[in-house]
Design a protein around this motif. Structure first.
Motif: not given
Length: 147
Positions: A10-21, A23-27, A121-123
């Motif tokens: 599952d690690i590769n798919e989880m990595t894609v998910l974390m990366k997208s988060l 990007e959304i959070n500009k981190q 705070p912006d969630v």
């Protein structure tokens, strides 16, 4: 939906998910460090649970939650949800709630005194309402210095 502890496959798919988060959070996202942390979790009996939510076919990850447990100076066990991620197109159908409920069940059966999480705070208000619905209370405010 199926919720279970993640495995190496599952690690590769989880990595894609974390990366997208991130990007959304500009981190910034350190993919190598993230994968190393997940691999360490698999190698030893760690003080963490990493749960994933899968579709009914058990083929695609819809969301995940990273939960760690620490002992306080007084010996009280505290749990921390550091990452709760649901794919954007799959939000608001109960996936995040099910992941948090599994963490609550795990905490109850493992004598964990409380569960904490930090929300920016912006969630959006829907995420905040989820945690309130599940019994979380706003107790602390966290201040951070970026270095």
């Amino acid at each position: 939906m199926i919720v279970r502890e993640f495995t190496e496959k599952d690690i590769n798919e989880m990595t894609v998910l974390m990366k997208s988060l991130c990007e959304i959070n500009k981190q910034q996202f350190d993919e190598v460090l993230w994968k190393e942390d997940l691999e360490k979790h698999l190698e030893k009996n760690s003080n963490s649970e990493v749960l994933i939510a899968l579709d009914r076919d058990n083929t695609k990850i819809l969301g995940m939650a990273y939960f760690t447990v620490q002992n306080s100076i007084k010996g009280v066990r505290l749990g921390y949800i550091s990452h709760l991620i649901v794919k954007e197109e799959k939000r608001r159908i109960g996936i995040g709630e099910e992941l948090v409920r599994k963490i609550i069940d795990y905490s109850k059966s493992n004598h964990i005194h409380s569960i904490r999480l930090a929300i920016r705070p912006d969630v959006d208000d829907i995420a905040k309402k989820l945690f309130i619905k599940l019994g979380f209370e706003n107790k602390l405010h966290i201040y951070e210095l970026q270095i």
